[in-house]
Design a protein around this motif. Structure first.
Motif, PDB file in Angstrom:
ATOM      1  N   ARG A 138       0.934  -1.337   0.081  1.00  9.65           N
ATOM      2  CA  ARG A 138      -0.083  -0.135  -0.022  1.00  9.65           C
ATOM      3  C   ARG A 138       0.956   1.076   0.075  1.00  9.65           C
ATOM      4  N   ALA A 139       0.305   2.439  -0.552  1.00  9.10           N
ATOM      5  CA  ALA A 139       1.236   3.487  -0.464  1.00  9.10           C
ATOM      6  C   ALA A 139       0.930   4.404   0.978  1.00  9.10           C
ATOM      7  N   ILE A 269       6.976  14.538  -7.390  1.00 10.74           N
ATOM      8  CA  ILE A 269       7.320  13.354  -6.579  1.00 10.74           C
ATOM      9  C   ILE A 269       8.940  13.111  -6.866  1.00 10.74           C
ATOM     10  N   GLU A 270       9.368  13.410  -5.802  1.00 12.92           N
ATOM     11  CA  GLU A 270      11.003  12.979  -5.829  1.00 12.92           C
ATOM     12  C   GLU A 270      11.417  11.679  -6.432  1.00 12.92           C
ATOM     13  N   ASN A 271      12.008  11.364  -7.540  1.00 14.06           N
ATOM     14  CA  ASN A 271      12.340  10.122  -7.923  1.00 14.06           C
ATOM     15  C   ASN A 271      13.627   9.577  -7.353  1.00 14.06           C
ATOM     16  N   ALA A 272      13.580   8.344  -7.263  1.00 10.08           N
ATOM     17  CA  ALA A 272      14.955   7.723  -6.692  1.00 10.08           C
ATOM     18  C   ALA A 272      16.000   7.685  -7.703  1.00 10.08           C
ATOM     19  N   LEU A 273      17.253   7.887  -7.256  1.00  5.86           N
ATOM     20  CA  LEU A 273      18.399   7.932  -7.930  1.00  5.86           C
ATOM     21  C   LEU A 273      19.413   6.810  -8.039  1.00  5.86           C
ATOM     22  N   ALA A 285      15.713   2.242 -10.834  1.00  5.27           N
ATOM     23  CA  ALA A 285      15.523   2.829  -9.430  1.00  5.27           C
ATOM     24  C   ALA A 285      14.111   2.572  -8.770  1.00  5.27           C
ATOM     25  N   ASP A 286      14.198   2.544  -7.568  1.00  2.00           N
ATOM     26  CA  ASP A 286      12.939   1.986  -6.801  1.00  2.00           C
ATOM     27  C   ASP A 286      11.509   2.915  -7.238  1.00  2.00           C
ATOM     28  N   GLU A 287      10.570   2.185  -7.187  1.00  2.00           N
ATOM     29  CA  GLU A 287       9.206   3.049  -7.527  1.00  2.00           C
ATOM     30  C   GLU A 287       9.015   4.041  -6.252  1.00  2.00           C
ATOM     31  N   THR A 288       8.665   5.256  -6.662  1.00  2.00           N
ATOM     32  CA  THR A 288       8.162   6.077  -5.366  1.00  2.00           C
ATOM     33  C   THR A 288       6.837   6.815  -5.596  1.00  2.00           C
ATOM     34  N   ARG A 289       6.148   6.354  -6.600  1.00  2.00           N
ATOM     35  CA  ARG A 289       4.714   7.038  -7.057  1.00  2.00           C
ATOM     36  C   ARG A 289       3.575   6.219  -6.250  1.00  2.00           C
TER      37      ARG A 289
END
Length: 643
Positions: A138-139, A269-273, A285-289
């Motif tokens: 879950r988010a 939304i800040e993306n993973a690097l 990179a990991d999913e952050t959305r």
């Protein structure tokens, strides 16, 4: 299961004879959740005690006692965690629904179906901070995933915690008496070790805890539609900007959830690097959305990686259980006139040790189609696990492809062995998935060993050795690889790591070695690390340098910094600075600055977020641009519920 701390995701059990049953107890008068365990409140509640090292099965020197009860609305949990060195107890976080990595913690894992198929995890630290990981993924939106209340305190003997978890947070299959399955885990940060109430690391998940004869309430079916509309406005170097969109969520029944999004805001939304680590193959990179985090455990397979979908106009994501033994995820996104993306995954758990699954994906653009399908199975026999799958793809541009593998794994008491035979044709191309290496057949094998120590200068030692021998699918040499790694943690907190790779890749003899040191090992809040990689790849020398640090100068300010520099057929570097300041009241100042070669970007955001109710963001800069963009945006998200 998804893992934040390793043992929480790999639910494990033992072939030893263990009393793993706790009788269900319905409370007439709820306890006061204040962090001080009152014997008169918990005196009749069934209790469990003792813990085992998750890797070795060794009995923990510092014991744990817990109590478990319920009523029509809540699950009640309390625990006393003895600690022979209470001055070393770590408790940094204090809020709800946060990561407890780096803190001492106790976690209740609960499978309300009783099938051992998947577990929801409710973690808590000595300050009452909580971490929620609900089955399926879950988010981290509190309006969507809910919350539970915990209170804790440090004592002269260790620490104790009390918690109240709403039944509404879990998926109740049906009302009535039922045997649930559970586990109680503990992390002791000064030891960097994880423990479980019932050790299960020899392939017997049925030895996990049984919560017997619990009378489940009527399943709570919230048919309301939870809306999270957003709107932002501001200006950038191109003029005025404004946008709006909507996320929404509802329950189709008490076991199935639907999530949707219209014009999602991925820009802010800040993306993973990714780091600059050498790899011949693609990395993700990991999913952050949040839209893709919902139900992620149900939809992710080798055929589907949500990072492949950069953006869309409308998306629907449905996931849950058809029955106690059947779980699924189905997702579809549409970028009008450009692309339609579809992914589905179904899993049938025949027993806790045996199951089958099917998955399918489809990617369509004007004049182009890609489809993929997969069938898989797994079977466990004690510490032995067998897993196999076969897949096909069809692509307008590259044609048809096939692939499959058969795998065996043996795991017991800190030792793990795996062996695999794989074959994937040149045309195997699941474009919505993450499968970066194709056109090969051959064997992979490896051994891993983990050994924690309770005393002496050495407190943990990990060793791994891997072997790969792949030929091209239709014959001819492809790659021949040896990989080894060793990691050790000293009693003073220093972590040392060494890895080596010897590879013949398409005739190129390559060699890479790397060494790193970090202090203190395992602390995400205050640490410093340094690493160096050297060798030769594809006939050229390779040298890479990295350093990283996290520092918390005052309790509410977290600073992070990292820098990497690589020399191989040219030079490349990347530096990242990050900060987060907690004003209290769910108000934060956060930001990130990134330098990549001769490009740099930064942003800073003032936000009120993390609690129920409206959220506000004031953002200077673009979090994901390669170079700095003059941009100032005010964004607001206001939850609305339609009954």
């Amino acid at each position: 299961m998804r893992l934040a701390v390793p043992f929480f995701c790999l639910l494990i059990a033992s072939s030893q004879a263990q009393d793993n049953t706790i009788q269900g107890f319905k409370m007439e008068k709820p306890p006061t959740i204040d962090g001080a365990i009152d014997p008169t409140e918990w005196q009749d509640v069934p209790s469990g005690s003792g813990q085992f090292d998750e890797h070795t099965g060794q009995k923990a020197a510092d014991g744990l006692q817990f109590w478990l009860a319920y009523d029509a609305e809540f699950i009640y949990f309390a625990a006393k965690a003895h600690d022979s060195d209470p001055g070393s107890i770590r408790a940094t976080e204090y809020q709800t629904n946060v990561s407890l990595e780096g803190d001492d913690s106790v976690t209740l894992l609960l499978d309300e179906t009783g099938t051992l198929g998947e577990f929801s995890e409710f973690g808590m630290n000595p300050r009452g901070a909580t971490s929620v990981s609900l089955a399926g993924g879950r988010a981290a939106k509190r309006e969507w995933c809910g919350e539970f209340v915990a209170k804790g305190r440090v004592t002269a003997e260790g620490w104790e915690i009390e918690a109240r978890i709403p039944w509404r947070l879990v998926r109740i299959p049906a009302a009535g008496a039922r045997n649930l399955r559970f586990q109680v885990g503990r992390v002791i940060q000064r030891l960097r070790r994880s423990f479980v109430w019932r050790y299960t690391n020899d392939g017997h998940p049925e030895n996990a805890g049984v919560w017997k004869g619990v009378t489940l309430p009527e399943p709570y079916l919230d048919r309301s539609i939870k809306l999270l509309p957003y709107v932002y406005a501001g200006a950038d170097e191109n003029g005025h900007i404004a946008d709006a969109g909507l996320d929404f969520k509802t329950n189709l029944n008490n076991q199935i959830t639907g999530v949707g999004s219209i014009n999602p805001d991925f820009r802010n939304i800040e993306n993973a690097l990714l780091s600059l680590d050498f790899s011949r193959f693609e990395r993700l990179a990991d999913e952050t959305r949040p839209f893709f985090q919902e139900g992620a455990d149900y939809t992710q397979t080798i055929l589907f990686a949500s990072q492949r979908i950069r953006g869309f106009d409308v998306g629907i994501n449905t996931y849950g259980r058809i029955s106690d033994k059947v779980r699924f995820g189905v997702l579809n996104t549409l970028d009008f006139g450009n692309q339609n993306s579809f992914a589905s995954n179904f899993q049938y758990d025949i027993t806790p040790n045996d199951g089958i699954g099917v998955a399918a994906t489809s990617l369509s653009r004007p004049g182009f189609d890609n489809t993929a399908a997969l069938v898989r199975f797994y079977k466990g026999i004690g510490p032995l696990e067998f897993f196999g799958r076969t897949a096909i793809t069809e692509d307008t541009e590259t044609g048809n492809g096939t692939g499959g593998d058969i795998n065996v794994n043996y795991s017991k008491a800190g030792f793990n062995y795996f062996g695999s035979y794989q074959a994937f044709s040149p045309g195997f191309n699941p474009r919505l998935g993450f499968f970066p290496e194709v056109d090969y057949r051959g064997f992979q094998t490896g051994v891993e060993w983990n050994k924690p120590m309770s005393s002496g200068p050495l407190r943990q030692f990990d060793f791994a050795l891997y072997r790969t021998d792949f030929q091209r699918f239709h014959g001819g040499h492809y790659r021949d690889t040896w990989e080894g790694a060793a990691h050790t943690r000293l009693a003073n907190g220093i972590g040392l790591h060494y890895a080596a790779v010897r590879d013949n890749f398409l005739g190129s003899d390559d060699a890479l070695d790397s060494a790193s040191i970090v202090f203190p090992d395992g602390s995400p809040y205050r640490n410093f690390g340094f690493g160096y990689t050297w060798g030769h790849v594809e006939g050229s020398n390779y040298a890479g340098f990295s350093m990283a640090s996290a520092y918390r100068p005052i309790p509410l300010l977290q600073l992070t910094a990292s820098y990497e520099h690589v020399r191989h057929n040219g030079e490349e570097d990347q530096g990242i600075l990050g900060l987060n300041y907690d004003f209290g009241g769910n108000r934060y100042l956060s930001g990130r600055a990134v330098k990549h070669n001769d490009k740099w970007n930064m942003y800073i955001a003032l936000r009120k977020t993390g609690n129920r109710g409206a959220e506000y963001f004031l953002i200077l800069g673009d979090p994901n641009s390669e170079t700095f963009r003059t941009s100032l945006i005010l964004k607001s998200t206001i939850p609305v519920e339609i009954h």
